[in-house]
Design a protein around this motif. Structure first.
Motif, short mmCIF file in Angstrom:
data_model
loop_
_atom_site.label_atom_id
_atom_site.label_comp_id
_atom_site.label_asym_id
_atom_site.label_seq_id
_atom_site.Cartn_x
_atom_site.Cartn_y
_atom_site.Cartn_z
N LEU A 171 0.27 14.13 0.49
CA LEU A 171 -0.49 14.39 -0.73
C LEU A 171 -1.53 15.46 -0.51
CD1 LEU A 171 -1.17 13.61 -3.66
CD2 LEU A 171 -2.68 11.86 -2.75
N GLU A 172 -1.44 16.50 -1.32
CA GLU A 172 -2.44 17.56 -1.35
C GLU A 172 -3.25 17.38 -2.64
OE1 GLU A 172 -4.99 20.00 -0.97
OE2 GLU A 172 -3.58 20.22 0.68
N LEU A 173 -4.49 16.97 -2.51
CA LEU A 173 -5.30 16.62 -3.67
C LEU A 173 -5.77 17.81 -4.50
CD1 LEU A 173 -7.41 13.72 -2.16
CD2 LEU A 173 -5.58 13.55 -3.85
N ARG A 174 -5.51 19.02 -4.05
CA ARG A 174 -5.92 20.19 -4.82
C ARG A 174 -4.89 20.58 -5.88
NH1 ARG A 174 -7.61 23.83 0.21
NH2 ARG A 174 -5.89 22.65 1.05
N SER A 175 -3.79 19.82 -5.96
CA SER A 175 -2.74 20.15 -6.92
C SER A 175 -2.51 18.98 -7.88
CB SER A 175 -1.43 20.47 -6.19
OG SER A 175 -0.36 20.50 -7.10
N GLN A 176 -2.80 19.20 -9.15
CA GLN A 176 -2.60 18.17 -10.16
C GLN A 176 -1.13 17.73 -10.23
OE1 GLN A 176 -5.02 16.67 -11.93
NE2 GLN A 176 -3.55 15.35 -12.97
N LYS A 177 -0.20 18.67 -10.12
CA LYS A 177 1.23 18.32 -10.16
C LYS A 177 1.62 17.42 -9.00
CE LYS A 177 3.92 21.46 -12.78
NZ LYS A 177 4.96 22.43 -12.86
N ILE A 178 1.11 17.70 -7.82
CA ILE A 178 1.43 16.89 -6.64
C ILE A 178 0.81 15.50 -6.78
CG2 ILE A 178 1.10 16.67 -4.15
CD1 ILE A 178 1.39 19.73 -3.99
N ILE A 179 -0.39 15.43 -7.32
CA ILE A 179 -1.02 14.13 -7.54
C ILE A 179 -0.19 13.31 -8.52
CG2 ILE A 179 -3.05 12.96 -8.53
CD1 ILE A 179 -4.70 15.40 -7.46
N GLU A 180 0.20 13.91 -9.63
CA GLU A 180 1.02 13.21 -10.62
C GLU A 180 2.34 12.75 -10.02
OE1 GLU A 180 1.22 15.96 -13.89
OE2 GLU A 180 -0.88 15.63 -14.43
N SER A 181 2.94 13.57 -9.18
CA SER A 181 4.19 13.20 -8.52
C SER A 181 3.99 12.02 -7.58
CB SER A 181 4.74 14.41 -7.74
OG SER A 181 5.87 14.05 -7.01
N ALA A 182 2.87 12.02 -6.86
CA ALA A 182 2.58 10.91 -5.94
C ALA A 182 2.39 9.61 -6.70
CB ALA A 182 1.33 11.23 -5.10
N VAL A 183 1.66 9.66 -7.79
CA VAL A 183 1.45 8.46 -8.61
C VAL A 183 2.79 7.96 -9.14
CG1 VAL A 183 0.45 7.62 -10.79
CG2 VAL A 183 -0.95 8.96 -9.19
N ALA A 184 3.63 8.86 -9.60
CA ALA A 184 4.95 8.48 -10.09
C ALA A 184 5.79 7.83 -8.99
CB ALA A 184 5.67 9.69 -10.66
N LYS A 185 5.69 8.33 -7.76
CA LYS A 185 6.42 7.74 -6.64
C LYS A 185 5.96 6.30 -6.38
CE LYS A 185 7.35 11.99 -4.13
NZ LYS A 185 7.02 12.81 -2.95
N VAL A 186 4.65 6.10 -6.39
CA VAL A 186 4.12 4.76 -6.15
C VAL A 186 4.59 3.80 -7.23
CG1 VAL A 186 2.05 3.34 -5.89
CG2 VAL A 186 2.10 5.66 -4.93
N ILE A 187 4.48 4.21 -8.48
CA ILE A 187 4.91 3.35 -9.58
C ILE A 187 6.42 3.13 -9.52
CG2 ILE A 187 5.12 3.21 -12.11
CD1 ILE A 187 2.33 4.62 -12.19
N GLY A 188 7.16 4.15 -9.14
CA GLY A 188 8.60 4.01 -9.00
C GLY A 188 9.01 3.04 -7.91
N VAL A 199 0.81 -1.21 0.00
CA VAL A 199 0.00 0.00 0.00
C VAL A 199 0.84 1.26 0.00
CG1 VAL A 199 -2.00 -1.09 1.10
CG2 VAL A 199 -0.27 -0.02 2.53
N ALA A 200 0.31 2.27 -0.70
CA ALA A 200 0.85 3.62 -0.64
C ALA A 200 -0.14 4.42 0.19
CB ALA A 200 0.99 4.21 -2.03
N LEU A 201 0.32 4.89 1.32
CA LEU A 201 -0.52 5.64 2.25
C LEU A 201 -0.36 7.13 1.95
CD1 LEU A 201 0.78 3.82 5.44
CD2 LEU A 201 -1.33 3.30 4.19
N THR A 202 -1.45 7.80 1.61
CA THR A 202 -1.35 9.22 1.32
C THR A 202 -2.28 10.00 2.23
OG1 THR A 202 -3.10 9.36 -0.36
CG2 THR A 202 -0.90 8.67 -1.11
N ALA A 203 -1.82 11.20 2.59
CA ALA A 203 -2.60 12.09 3.45
C ALA A 203 -1.86 13.40 3.59
CB ALA A 203 -2.84 11.47 4.82
N THR A 204 -2.52 14.37 4.17
CA THR A 204 -1.87 15.64 4.48
C THR A 204 -1.37 15.67 5.92
OG1 THR A 204 -4.00 16.63 5.05
CG2 THR A 204 -3.22 16.95 2.80
N ARG A 205 -1.82 14.76 6.75
CA ARG A 205 -1.41 14.71 8.16
C ARG A 205 -0.26 13.72 8.32
NH1 ARG A 205 -7.59 14.41 9.82
NH2 ARG A 205 -7.98 16.64 9.94
#
Length: 100
Positions: free
Chosen positions: A68-85, A39-45
């Protein structure tokens, strides 16, 4: 903490969970780990996220934390890339994050 640069395992499914730092999101993450998923655990806390991560890894599960801040498309894309990486793919997405 495990070396997260080398934990990809092609025989295990991978879930990305938003809002995984407490409550329903944390419970879903723990249940998925019990079922054999990574699992990739994401949150702001991040402090709460660290506690969930510690509990999962202490039980032998494999997880990575991602702020993860879901209001930013760039941050979301970065998070997805981290998980895949780290895990090689994403099989399950749990959209649990919410705001009041």
């Amino acid at each position: 903490m495990p070396n997260i640069s080398s934990i990809a395992n092609p025989s295990r499914k991978v879930a990305l969970i938003t809002g995984a730092s407490y409550g329903v999101g944390a419970a879903i993450a723990k249940a998925l780990v019990r079922d054999g998923l990574d699992v990739a655990l994401t949150a702001t806390r991040s402090q709460n996220l660290a506690a969930v991560l510690a509990e999962i890894t202490a039980a032998g599960g494999r997880a990575i934390p991602i702020d993860l801040e879901l209001r930013s498309q760039k941050i979301i894309e970065s998070a997805v890339a981290k998980v895949i990486g780290k895990f090689g793919r994403i099989d399950v997405l749990v959209n649990n994050a919410g705001a009041f």
